[in-house]
Design a protein around this motif. Sequence first.
Motif, PDB file in Angstrom:
ATOM      1  N   ILE A 158       0.844  -1.339   0.088  1.00 47.24           N
ATOM      2  CA  ILE A 158      -0.053  -0.114  -0.018  1.00 47.24           C
ATOM      3  C   ILE A 158       0.705   1.170  -0.053  1.00 47.24           C
ATOM      4  O   ILE A 158       0.466   2.190  -0.624  1.00 47.24           O
ATOM      5  CB  ILE A 158      -1.020   0.036   1.223  1.00 47.24           C
ATOM      6  CG1 ILE A 158      -1.809  -1.237   0.929  1.00 47.24           C
ATOM      7  CG2 ILE A 158      -1.715   1.326   1.408  1.00 47.24           C
ATOM      8  CD1 ILE A 158      -2.862  -1.373   2.157  1.00 47.24           C
ATOM      9  N   PHE A 159       1.975   1.377   0.872  1.00 43.37           N
ATOM     10  CA  PHE A 159       2.657   2.413   0.945  1.00 43.37           C
ATOM     11  C   PHE A 159       3.391   2.644  -0.426  1.00 43.37           C
ATOM     12  O   PHE A 159       3.602   3.803  -0.739  1.00 43.37           O
ATOM     13  CB  PHE A 159       3.846   2.324   2.013  1.00 43.37           C
ATOM     14  CG  PHE A 159       3.782   2.915   3.292  1.00 43.37           C
ATOM     15  CD1 PHE A 159       2.963   4.167   3.306  1.00 43.37           C
ATOM     16  CD2 PHE A 159       3.822   2.348   4.395  1.00 43.37           C
ATOM     17  CE1 PHE A 159       2.885   4.958   4.368  1.00 43.37           C
ATOM     18  CE2 PHE A 159       3.647   2.856   5.686  1.00 43.37           C
ATOM     19  CZ  PHE A 159       3.061   4.260   5.529  1.00 43.37           C
ATOM     20  N   GLN A 188      -1.131   6.436   4.799  1.00 39.05           N
ATOM     21  CA  GLN A 188      -0.555   6.176   6.015  1.00 39.05           C
ATOM     22  C   GLN A 188      -1.943   6.003   6.933  1.00 39.05           C
ATOM     23  O   GLN A 188      -1.706   5.082   7.772  1.00 39.05           O
ATOM     24  CB  GLN A 188      -0.003   7.686   6.429  1.00 39.05           C
ATOM     25  CG  GLN A 188       1.247   7.916   5.641  1.00 39.05           C
ATOM     26  CD  GLN A 188       1.692   9.539   5.976  1.00 39.05           C
ATOM     27  OE1 GLN A 188       1.588   9.993   6.990  1.00 39.05           O
ATOM     28  NE2 GLN A 188       2.535   9.965   5.128  1.00 39.05           N
ATOM     29  N   ALA A 189      -2.991   6.762   6.678  1.00 40.51           N
ATOM     30  CA  ALA A 189      -4.160   6.340   7.443  1.00 40.51           C
ATOM     31  C   ALA A 189      -4.599   4.705   7.470  1.00 40.51           C
ATOM     32  O   ALA A 189      -5.057   4.089   8.194  1.00 40.51           O
ATOM     33  CB  ALA A 189      -5.330   7.308   7.265  1.00 40.51           C
ATOM     34  N   ALA A 211       3.033  15.150   1.371  1.00 42.11           N
ATOM     35  CA  ALA A 211       2.930  13.863   1.579  1.00 42.11           C
ATOM     36  C   ALA A 211       1.195  13.394   1.585  1.00 42.11           C
ATOM     37  O   ALA A 211       0.262  14.271   2.029  1.00 42.11           O
ATOM     38  CB  ALA A 211       3.440  13.058   2.933  1.00 42.11           C
ATOM     39  N   ASP A 212       1.143  12.420   1.032  1.00 42.55           N
ATOM     40  CA  ASP A 212      -0.510  11.791   0.938  1.00 42.55           C
ATOM     41  C   ASP A 212      -0.707  11.063   2.221  1.00 42.55           C
ATOM     42  O   ASP A 212      -0.222  10.171   2.547  1.00 42.55           O
ATOM     43  CB  ASP A 212      -0.424  10.622  -0.292  1.00 42.55           C
ATOM     44  CG  ASP A 212      -2.005  10.708  -0.748  1.00 42.55           C
ATOM     45  OD1 ASP A 212      -3.021  11.162  -0.060  1.00 42.55           O
ATOM     46  OD2 ASP A 212      -2.277   9.591  -1.271  1.00 42.55           O
ATOM     47  N   VAL A 244      -2.753   2.078   6.309  1.00 46.15           N
ATOM     48  CA  VAL A 244      -2.008   1.412   6.838  1.00 46.15           C
ATOM     49  C   VAL A 244      -2.001   1.236   8.399  1.00 46.15           C
ATOM     50  O   VAL A 244      -1.555   0.155   9.043  1.00 46.15           O
ATOM     51  CB  VAL A 244      -0.172   1.606   6.213  1.00 46.15           C
ATOM     52  CG1 VAL A 244       0.717   0.854   6.947  1.00 46.15           C
ATOM     53  CG2 VAL A 244      -0.431   1.281   4.808  1.00 46.15           C
ATOM     54  N   LEU A 245      -2.046   2.419   9.083  1.00 42.79           N
ATOM     55  CA  LEU A 245      -2.316   2.456  10.422  1.00 42.79           C
ATOM     56  C   LEU A 245      -3.362   1.642  10.967  1.00 42.79           C
ATOM     57  O   LEU A 245      -3.314   1.114  11.739  1.00 42.79           O
ATOM     58  CB  LEU A 245      -2.207   3.872  10.975  1.00 42.79           C
ATOM     59  CG  LEU A 245      -2.247   4.197  12.477  1.00 42.79           C
ATOM     60  CD1 LEU A 245      -0.953   3.515  13.106  1.00 42.79           C
ATOM     61  CD2 LEU A 245      -2.540   5.449  12.861  1.00 42.79           C
ATOM     62  N   THR A 246      -4.247   1.434  10.289  1.00 40.63           N
ATOM     63  CA  THR A 246      -5.625   0.861  10.535  1.00 40.63           C
ATOM     64  C   THR A 246      -5.453  -0.616  10.298  1.00 40.63           C
ATOM     65  O   THR A 246      -5.861  -1.580  10.984  1.00 40.63           O
ATOM     66  CB  THR A 246      -6.808   1.265   9.665  1.00 40.63           C
ATOM     67  OG1 THR A 246      -7.027   2.777   9.761  1.00 40.63           O
ATOM     68  CG2 THR A 246      -8.049   0.649   9.979  1.00 40.63           C
ATOM     69  N   ALA A 247      -4.667  -0.714   9.109  1.00 37.53           N
ATOM     70  CA  ALA A 247      -4.397  -2.326   8.905  1.00 37.53           C
ATOM     71  C   ALA A 247      -3.444  -2.884  10.052  1.00 37.53           C
ATOM     72  O   ALA A 247      -3.378  -4.047  10.551  1.00 37.53           O
ATOM     73  CB  ALA A 247      -3.681  -2.420   7.439  1.00 37.53           C
ATOM     74  N   ILE A 248      -2.406  -2.077  10.595  1.00 38.34           N
ATOM     75  CA  ILE A 248      -1.505  -2.445  11.781  1.00 38.34           C
ATOM     76  C   ILE A 248      -2.310  -2.770  12.842  1.00 38.34           C
ATOM     77  O   ILE A 248      -2.147  -3.847  13.340  1.00 38.34           O
ATOM     78  CB  ILE A 248      -0.552  -1.599  11.930  1.00 38.34           C
ATOM     79  CG1 ILE A 248       0.584  -1.532  10.617  1.00 38.34           C
ATOM     80  CG2 ILE A 248       0.373  -1.657  13.252  1.00 38.34           C
ATOM     81  CD1 ILE A 248       1.348  -0.144  10.541  1.00 38.34           C
ATOM     82  N   VAL A 249      -3.197  -2.012  13.197  1.00 37.26           N
ATOM     83  CA  VAL A 249      -4.218  -2.395  14.436  1.00 37.26           C
ATOM     84  C   VAL A 249      -4.985  -3.474  14.255  1.00 37.26           C
ATOM     85  O   VAL A 249      -5.079  -4.474  15.170  1.00 37.26           O
ATOM     86  CB  VAL A 249      -4.947  -1.072  14.593  1.00 37.26           C
ATOM     87  CG1 VAL A 249      -5.939  -1.436  15.774  1.00 37.26           C
ATOM     88  CG2 VAL A 249      -4.260   0.249  15.069  1.00 37.26           C
TER      89      VAL A 249
END
Length: 115
Positions: A43-44, A74-75, A69-70, A77-82
């Motif tokens: 995704i990144f 980032q949002a 930066a887009d 991927v942060l949700t996916a990490i959680v």
Amino acid sequence: MEPLMAIAIGMLYAAAIFLMLRRSIVKLVIGLMLMTNAANLLIFTSAGMTRGAPPLIPEGMLAPEGVVADPLPQAVVLTAIVIAFGVLAFAVVLIRRAYEVVKADDLDMMKDTDT
């Protein structure tokens, strides 16, 4: 930088699939962790790897100045990490309980307890 990341993501996916095809349930969960990390990197990378300023608009302007930066990847991927951490915690508890019952981490031995 993108070709190097594409190679690294491909290697992570290959290692994850290899581990997920093993008979050990612990290796299955490790492969699942690698697959979630590979998806996050994908995704990144697909969003573009450009360095830029934070996406803040100065007062009195309609658009940000310069390269920014887009924030959407980032949002995501942060949700996916959680979510991946929650799935990992559930899987570890499930594996521990299954090991207590079956006394093995081999998936074929766990199938024998279905009767």
